[in-house]
Design a protein around this motif. Sequence first.
Motif, short mmCIF file in Angstrom:
data_model
loop_
_atom_site.label_atom_id
_atom_site.label_comp_id
_atom_site.label_asym_id
_atom_site.label_seq_id
_atom_site.Cartn_x
_atom_site.Cartn_y
_atom_site.Cartn_z
N HIS A 1 44.42 2.29 57.07
CA HIS A 1 45.70 1.88 57.63
C HIS A 1 45.96 0.44 57.19
CE1 HIS A 1 49.01 1.40 60.31
NE2 HIS A 1 48.40 0.50 61.05
N SER B 1 49.16 -2.32 64.24
CA SER B 1 50.55 -1.89 64.11
C SER B 1 51.44 -2.94 64.73
CB SER B 1 50.77 -0.58 64.88
OG SER B 1 50.05 0.44 64.30
N ASP C 1 52.49 1.48 51.51
CA ASP C 1 52.75 0.91 52.82
C ASP C 1 52.12 1.77 53.90
OD1 ASP C 1 53.91 -0.78 54.78
OD2 ASP C 1 55.47 0.70 55.11
N ASP C 2 51.38 1.16 54.75
CA ASP C 2 50.79 1.81 55.92
C ASP C 2 49.58 2.71 55.66
OD1 ASP C 2 51.64 0.84 58.26
OD2 ASP C 2 52.67 2.62 58.92
N VAL C 3 49.62 3.48 54.58
CA VAL C 3 48.47 4.34 54.28
C VAL C 3 48.02 4.05 52.85
CG1 VAL C 3 47.61 6.70 54.20
CG2 VAL C 3 49.50 6.13 55.73
N MET D 1 58.87 2.82 52.82
CA MET D 1 58.21 2.00 53.81
C MET D 1 59.05 1.93 55.06
SD MET D 1 58.34 -1.78 52.14
CE MET D 1 57.31 -2.73 53.20
#
Lengths: 88, 314
Positions: B144, B161, B182-184, B207
């Motif tokens: 993450h 987050s 983005d994020d992953v 994203m």
Amino acid sequence: MVKREVKVTGDAGVHARPAMMLVREAMKYECSVKLVKDDVEADCKSIMSVLGLAIIPGTLLEILADGADEEKVVNNIVSMIESNFSMN
Amino acid sequence: MKKQVYVNIFLETGLRVDPRITLIAGESGLSKEIKISEMNRPGLALAGFYDFFAYDRIQIFGLGEAAYMKQLPPEQKRNVYEKFFSYDILCCIFTHSERPDELFCKMADENGVSVFVTERKTTNFVGLLTHLLYNLFAPAISVHATLVEVFGIGIMLMGKSGVGKSECALELLERGHKLVADDVVEIKKVDEVLLVGNRTDILKHYMEIRGLGIINVQDIFGIRSVRNKKRIELVASLEEWDDTKEYERLGLDENTYPILDIKLPLITVPVRPGRNIPVIIEAAALNQHLKKLGINSAQQLDERLKNLMEKKNG
């Protein structure tokens, strides 16, 4: 840590709106919430992460929570999925 | 996360192992699973020596094997092939466009062994295949985080987050840097010292920005703003400013963050309203370039001071 398995029913799977509902629910709690599909883990508090799992109908999903209110959040998410996000 | 790889990988266009490879026999063998990322030259086996015959590897037939098969008398040829196909062969690849004879193809069909032909030379093809298989079988994890390329350095932004990873990436894009994921971030250990971060196929260059929703970075910022993968050289952990915590003030000690047993340099960046995080990330990237050249700013200053003190004392 609480862990429960649930099968995704309905005919649409977890697309954008259901994913948002899952994230909103998880964000209400302090504890970490994770979704696991075929050994791939996603952070249930991140919309991109949940969408990235590509949860199609019929997927067996594992929900993991760790921390305060873990029981509650897992139960809520399981019932959201079981009710097909109240879309029936 | 173990990925299953099948013989039909050679025909999957998306992977582009070798666009110059064709299947000539044994279509039913395409569903066999490749379990070992290694290859075997079957020359010795064809000549009759079957001890240590690695039949479960990808069999590479080069010019030597092809020439040997060609000169075999017809009656002996059948025996050689029968013996060869009595093993559960994974698949056969002929290089240099050397097509095997009809009998070989027929027996491959009967035994469900896929036979491919490539125009490439053996060494060239083996190199290509080694790289591909190593990549496919490389240990991988999904993290993450947000991966960006800043001044050529792959920096992984980590943090809870809502701490502002995506917003930081957005500002970096605005300044002409690139987004990878983005994020992953899917991370592969392609080498003992090399970690490569990939975007996932589904999420591509989308994203999420709180308040805006999902945006397509490639559509907004153009093709030069995105990359599919990038070597990760630095981890920047963004965290909310904590008055009780001691943050790095010198940069003399190097902190590390372990991923798949590789220790990456780590910087911890405290986030506070009004603090320009993208500028700090840019400076960190440039500083990383300097460190790669063996220049450490903190050490330099320290040495200047020490020299000055020695002069005063002397």
